[in-house]
Design an enzyme around this catalytic site. Sequence first.
Site, mmCIF file in Angstrom:
data_model
loop_
_atom_site.group_PDB
_atom_site.id
_atom_site.type_symbol
_atom_site.label_atom_id
_atom_site.label_comp_id
_atom_site.label_asym_id
_atom_site.label_seq_id
_atom_site.Cartn_x
_atom_site.Cartn_y
_atom_site.Cartn_z
ATOM 1 N N GLU A 1 0.824 -1.219 0.000
ATOM 2 C CA GLU A 1 0.000 0.000 0.000
ATOM 3 C C GLU A 1 0.853 1.262 0.000
ATOM 4 O O GLU A 1 1.821 1.382 0.741
ATOM 5 C CB GLU A 1 -0.928 0.052 1.213
ATOM 6 N N ASP B 1 8.689 5.844 15.285
ATOM 7 C CA ASP B 1 8.560 7.272 15.007
ATOM 8 C C ASP B 1 8.939 8.034 16.274
ATOM 9 O O ASP B 1 8.293 7.863 17.315
ATOM 10 C CB ASP B 1 7.122 7.584 14.581
ATOM 11 N N ASP C 1 9.455 11.839 17.683
ATOM 12 C CA ASP C 1 9.093 13.215 17.348
ATOM 13 C C ASP C 1 9.590 14.157 18.435
ATOM 14 O O ASP C 1 9.353 13.938 19.616
ATOM 15 C CB ASP C 1 7.569 13.310 17.219
#
Length: 481
Positions: free
Chosen positions: A92, A160, A162
């Site tokens: 995807e 991830d 951040d």
Amino acid sequence: MPMEDDLHQEESPGSEISCEDDQDNRGEDNMQIDSLEKPQNEASILPQGFNAEYLRVYYAKLFPYAEIFKWLSYGHDGKHPACDSSYFGRKEFSFTLEHDIYIRFQSFQDAQDMEKSIKEKCPYKIDIGAVYNVDPAKRHAYAQVGDKVFTPVERELVFDIDMTDYDDIRYCCSGADVCLDCWPLMTIAIKVIDTALREDFGFKHILWVYSGRRGVHCWVCDGRARRLTNEQRGSIAEYFRVYKGSEHSNKMVSLSGPVLHPSLTRAYADVLRVFFEEKVLPNQKLFVYEDRYQKILDLIPDDSIASQLRERWRDNKRSSASKEDNNIGRWKQLRQLLESGKQKSQGLRRCVEEIVFSYTYPRLDMEVSKHMNHLLKSPFCIHPKTGRVCVPIDPHDCDSFDPTSVPTLSQLLQELNRGKSLDFGSSDLDIKEWEKTSLAKSVHLFRSTFLQPLIKSCKTDLEDAYNAKLQESGVRHSLNW
């Protein structure tokens, strides 16, 4: 916790959806886009920041389609009978277009198909998702046949990190802003997580990528990692979950047990303590101002010791010592007092470690790592807020990475206009357009340190699996790729 890519809701194939209301969930905060300056008289000077027309040129001439396709095919683009020709077509992709038009479940049959679609749609952002059991674009037709379920079957293990999740301990910046004073927090995260993934879990093929603005992404691409279940992914994410900050408690980390876990001991000895004392402490001036050192004193469980240090430091305000000397001296005083032989309480001795972990240990967006159908931004995208490229980071040389010097879209086009190729051993006949720009360094890093070892390993795995199936018949083949 802000989530850069919380995009696992299902949408119709090719449907265009406004995602203005969902920006915060994907980590795109409300910071204003860099203003575009008017072009100067010199033709070689381009406006800084992000520009849709420049993005079209970038996708037309510079985006490394071949490398992205080679990576995400995992060896299935060859001619060996073990190759699954449908593999890449079941991966995807998601596009975020101009005006926040968001299209999920895009799929492509090969590199040319992917390149054509990206050039036509010119997405402001490209996200990469899982490999599904069928072509994502045909999922509705598949679901209508019997009791078949459209489901992910493979997905890189991703992380991830951040910078906004560190806003409570950094004082130089906040929100989406980053600088060289707070960036060491990302360097720490890369060092700690990369080492643990390799030494504790045995993973080898790990890609680190600058997010283009305020953080880093990690892609673990070993076959074992790609086939992990959601439960297994959650367990690995929890392995790294030390920070458990809460607005209802001063305590930011949880270090249980009489001794630290070996992984935490290694992180503390090899990375955290050194970076805290040499980078975080001086860069953030943690003991210079009372409001900052008060947060640290609040972590000490013994009020009498905290009060003793507080009064001593308040009395030293009239001292002629410099702020730098106070910063270092106060930390030494705190350590000596808590680690002295008089302090027999394990909680007090552990307090020094807890302070260091609170201000340095990686803070993950847990949900991104736990679910196979989460999306993550593709390497080599252009961040629409900064115009910077999402370039790979070498984990073995991450100390030298400077987010403020990462190439920007306008910079690359200026270099392309000048047309001077960089020397990476290519002849004039086979030179790529990106080799004429500073993007060349990042593409070659991607190839040499990550892609080439990965593909070699993937081909070996496919060959071994194929030969294993033939052992029953006593036949062994070694076919060309």
